[in-house]
Each structure stands twice: as structure tokens, then as C-alpha cells.
Scaffold this active site. Structure first.
Site, short mmCIF file in Angstrom:
data_model
loop_
_atom_site.label_atom_id
_atom_site.label_comp_id
_atom_site.label_asym_id
_atom_site.label_seq_id
_atom_site.Cartn_x
_atom_site.Cartn_y
_atom_site.Cartn_z
N LYS A 38 0.84 -1.20 0.00
CA LYS A 38 0.00 0.00 0.00
C LYS A 38 0.88 1.26 0.00
CE LYS A 38 -1.99 -1.09 3.92
NZ LYS A 38 -1.25 -2.32 4.23
N ARG B 70 -9.55 1.28 9.01
CA ARG B 70 -9.00 -0.01 9.37
C ARG B 70 -10.01 -0.85 10.14
NH1 ARG B 70 -3.30 0.51 8.64
NH2 ARG B 70 -2.22 -0.98 9.94
N ARG C 161 12.00 -5.33 4.58
CA ARG C 161 11.70 -3.90 4.48
C ARG C 161 12.68 -3.07 5.32
NH1 ARG C 161 5.80 -1.88 5.40
NH2 ARG C 161 5.96 -3.16 7.27
N ARG D 153 11.53 -1.59 11.00
CA ARG D 153 10.50 -1.15 11.94
C ARG D 153 10.37 -2.12 13.11
NH1 ARG D 153 5.37 0.27 8.21
NH2 ARG D 153 4.30 -0.90 9.86
N ARG E 213 -0.24 -8.75 13.58
CA ARG E 213 -0.82 -7.74 12.67
C ARG E 213 -1.67 -8.40 11.59
NH1 ARG E 213 4.39 -4.90 10.83
NH2 ARG E 213 3.04 -3.78 9.38
P1 AP5 Z 1 4.90 -1.54 1.83
O1 AP5 Z 1 4.53 -0.72 0.65
O2 AP5 Z 1 5.67 -0.89 2.94
O3 AP5 Z 1 3.61 -2.32 2.39
P2 AP5 Z 1 2.34 -1.76 3.19
O4 AP5 Z 1 1.14 -2.43 2.62
O5 AP5 Z 1 2.35 -0.26 3.22
O6 AP5 Z 1 2.67 -2.39 4.58
P3 AP5 Z 1 2.66 -1.83 6.08
O7 AP5 Z 1 3.27 -2.93 6.91
O8 AP5 Z 1 3.28 -0.47 6.18
O9 AP5 Z 1 1.16 -1.73 6.35
P4 AP5 Z 1 0.46 -1.74 7.67
O10 AP5 Z 1 -0.91 -1.44 7.20
O11 AP5 Z 1 0.60 -2.91 8.53
O12 AP5 Z 1 1.25 -0.61 8.51
P5 AP5 Z 1 0.89 0.87 8.92
O13 AP5 Z 1 2.11 1.65 8.89
O14 AP5 Z 1 -0.32 1.37 8.18
O15 AP5 Z 1 5.72 -2.83 1.28
C1 AP5 Z 1 6.29 -3.76 2.17
C2 AP5 Z 1 7.69 -4.16 1.66
O16 AP5 Z 1 7.55 -4.88 0.44
C3 AP5 Z 1 8.62 -2.96 1.35
O17 AP5 Z 1 9.92 -3.31 1.70
C4 AP5 Z 1 8.49 -2.79 -0.17
O18 AP5 Z 1 9.70 -2.28 -0.73
C5 AP5 Z 1 8.22 -4.22 -0.63
N1 AP5 Z 1 7.32 -4.31 -1.78
C6 AP5 Z 1 6.20 -3.58 -2.01
N2 AP5 Z 1 5.60 -3.96 -3.15
C7 AP5 Z 1 6.36 -4.97 -3.66
C8 AP5 Z 1 6.27 -5.78 -4.84
N3 AP5 Z 1 5.26 -5.65 -5.72
N4 AP5 Z 1 7.23 -6.72 -5.03
C9 AP5 Z 1 8.27 -6.89 -4.16
N5 AP5 Z 1 8.41 -6.12 -3.03
C10 AP5 Z 1 7.47 -5.19 -2.78
O19 AP5 Z 1 0.39 0.66 10.43
C11 AP5 Z 1 1.29 0.35 11.47
C12 AP5 Z 1 0.54 0.34 12.80
O20 AP5 Z 1 -0.01 1.65 13.07
C13 AP5 Z 1 -0.66 -0.61 12.88
O21 AP5 Z 1 -0.26 -1.93 13.23
C14 AP5 Z 1 -1.50 0.07 13.98
O22 AP5 Z 1 -0.98 -0.20 15.26
C15 AP5 Z 1 -1.30 1.54 13.69
N6 AP5 Z 1 -2.32 2.08 12.77
C16 AP5 Z 1 -2.10 2.63 11.53
N7 AP5 Z 1 -3.24 3.02 10.96
C17 AP5 Z 1 -4.23 2.71 11.87
C18 AP5 Z 1 -5.64 2.83 11.84
N8 AP5 Z 1 -6.30 3.37 10.78
N9 AP5 Z 1 -6.32 2.40 12.92
C19 AP5 Z 1 -5.71 1.88 14.00
N10 AP5 Z 1 -4.37 1.71 14.08
C20 AP5 Z 1 -3.63 2.12 13.02
#
Ligand code: AP5
Length: 223
Positions: free
Chosen positions: A13, A88, A127, A159, A170
Site C-alpha cells: 500500500k 481499518r 523492508r 520497523r 498484525r
Molecule cells: P509496503 O509498501 O511498505 O507495504 P504496506 O502495505 O504499506 O505495509 P505496512 O506494513 O506499512 O502496512 P500496515 O498497514 O501494517 O502498517 P501501517 O504503517 O499502516 O511494502 C512492504 C515491503 O515490500 C517494502 O519493503 C516494499 O519495498 C516491498 N514491496 C512492495 N511492493 C512490492 C512488490 N510488488 N514486489 C516486491 N516487493 C514489494 O500501520 C502500522 C501500525 O499503526 C498498525 O499496526 C496500527 O498499530 C497503527 N495504525 C495505523 N493506521 C491505523 C488505523 N487506521 N487504525 C488503527 N491503528 C492504526
């Protein structure tokens, strides 16, 4: 326009979201990045969010909805918005549906990214992220100099919530609390665009472009 990026941790994402806003000139509201920034700055929100994030749990809806409201309020009426990691939970989606009409907006589309969990684990283990939110991967997308952001020169970090046990939590939280949003949006007059995330980044980007053009008539420069 308002578009939501939905999908499990590590599906891409953030990677696709950053590319999309570069192309479209939109604003990306990524709640995970905003929470990590709040933690670095030591704000009250950052302190409250810390223990939930480190455990792989969701931060309470009330805190997240207030954060999003604050960011939306500062945007011009014609600015396109891409939500990454929000909503979420179903209550967050309901809160978003309540706040958007006040701003003469609605949810126009949802990009749903899907990939098997072994792919997600591998991506997350490789990552590396910059404090500014740029994302690399030691297997798939390494920086030119190991451990250093190509753009800002900042040191890249693994991270804290990317450790395998926390990733498992997660993923479980995604299935329990976030996946129900798929039916929520399928039932709404919103376009849900399914994207196979288990492909090279450029192919995923191309699929996103095609879906947005086909379903929402959205191309570079659209608002
Ligand atoms: P990346 O693009 O970083 O993936 P992502 O889907 O953004 O993954 P996240 O782990 O950041 O999502 P998340 O939703 O768990 O975390 P968030 O920060 O929102 O890609 C991942 C890796 O793969 C990278 O290294 C990239 O280079 C690689 N990659 C990407 N595409 C690829 C491809 N096609 N081929 C090969 N490699 C590829 O949330 C973190 C925490 O914050 C949550 O756990 C929660 O505690 C809190 N939080 C955030 N938002 C909320 C909310 N709305 N409500 C409640 N808590 C929240």
C-alpha cells in the site's frame, strides 16, 4: 476524489500509494506514517499509540478519527486524497462516511491489494524504512548504498513492529478487524478495485493505473 488503499501489512500500500500521489499530484494520508511521526516527536498521541503499535494491535478508533479529521480539514476542496491504512475498522469507515459530506466529498473508490501471507512475511522481513516514510527492500528494491535513503541520506531502519511475532499478530488483526471492510465497501455504491499484489512493483503500478482509468476515469493530473 477520495480513494482508499486497503490490504494486509506488507502488501504494498505504501509503495504504490507514494507512486500514485507523485503521478496524480494528490495528498496521501497514511495513518501509520502519521503515528510514527507523532512517536518520534513525543506528542501525546505518539505516547498513547506506542503500546498498541508495538504489540501489533490497532490504535483506538477515537484517536485515529480525530487525527484524520485534523488532516482533512486543512486540505483545499479540490485536492485529491489517498487514504493509506485508514479506515481499518468498520467504525472508522462509518466515521469517514459521516465526515466526508461535511467537506462535500465521498469515497469514490477502494483499491484492494491481495497477496499470500508467505509473500507478506518475506517482504516485511526485507523492508527498511527512512524516518521520512520512504520504503526500500533488501531483496526487491534495495537503496543504492546499503542502509542509506537514496533521497534524504537518512539511515534506514527495520520497523520495531516488523519482527515476525508482531507481524503474525498484525495479520490476525487484519483478518479480524480490517477484512470486514471488504464487504462494507462491496455493499456500498463505491468501486472496489481488486489488485493482485503478488507481482513485480511496476506490474502492480500498471494494474492500479488501469483500474483507476477504467473504473473512475482517473489519469495523471485528475482531481
Ligand atoms: P509496503 O509498501 O511498505 O507495504 P504496506 O502495505 O504499506 O505495509 P505496512 O506494513 O506499512 O502496512 P500496515 O498497514 O501494517 O502498517 P501501517 O504503517 O499502516 O511494502 C512492504 C515491503 O515490500 C517494502 O519493503 C516494499 O519495498 C516491498 N514491496 C512492495 N511492493 C512490492 C512488490 N510488488 N514486489 C516486491 N516487493 C514489494 O500501520 C502500522 C501500525 O499503526 C498498525 O499496526 C496500527 O498499530 C497503527 N495504525 C495505523 N493506521 C491505523 C488505523 N487506521 N487504525 C488503527 N491503528 C492504526
Amino acid at each position: 476524489m477520495v480513494v482508499i488503499l486497503l490490504g494486509p501489512p506488507g502488501v504494498g500500500k505504501g509503495t504504490q500509494g507514494a507512486r500514485l500521489v507523485d503521478e496524480l499530484g494528490w495528498v496521501r494520508i497514511a495513518t501509520g506514517d502519521l503515528l510514527r511521526a507523532a512517536r518520534r516527536e513525543g506528542t501525546e498521541l505518539g505516547r498513547k499509540a506506542q503500546e498498541y503499535m508495538d504489540a501489533g494491535d490497532l490504535v483506538p478508533d477515537g484517536l485515529i478519527v480525530a487525527l484524520v479529521k485534523e488532516h482533512l480539514a486543512g486540505l483545499g476542496a479540490d485536492t485529491g486524497v489517498l487514504f493509506d491504512g485508514f479506515p481499518r475498522t468498520v467504525p472508522q469507515a462509518v466515521a469517514l462516511d459521516a465526515m466526508l459530506p461535511e467537506l462535500s466529498r465521498k469515497v469514490d473508490g477502494v483499491l484492494l491489494f491481495e497477496a499470500p501471507s508467505d509473500v507478506l512475511f518475506k517482504r516485511i522481513s526485507g523492508r527498511r524504512s527512512s524516518p521520512e516514510g520512504r520504503v526500500y527492500n533488501i531483496y526487491f528494491d534495495p537503496p543504492a548504498d546499503e542502509g542509506i535513503c537514496d533521497v534524504t541520506g537518512s539511515t534506514l531502519v527495520h520497523r520495531a513492529d516488523d519482527e515476525p511475532e508482531t507481524v503474525e499478530r498484525r495479520l490476525a488483526v487484519y483478518e479480524e478487524q480490517t477484512a470486514p471492510l471488504i464487504s462494507y465497501y462491496d455493499a456500498a455504491p463505491t468501486r472496489v478495485m481488486r489488485i493482485e499484489g503478488d507481482r513485480p512493483m511496476a506490474d502492480v503500478q500498471q494494474a492500479v493505473r488501469q483500474e483507476l482509468a477504467r473504473q473512475l476515469d482517473l489519469t495523471a493530473g485528475s482531481r
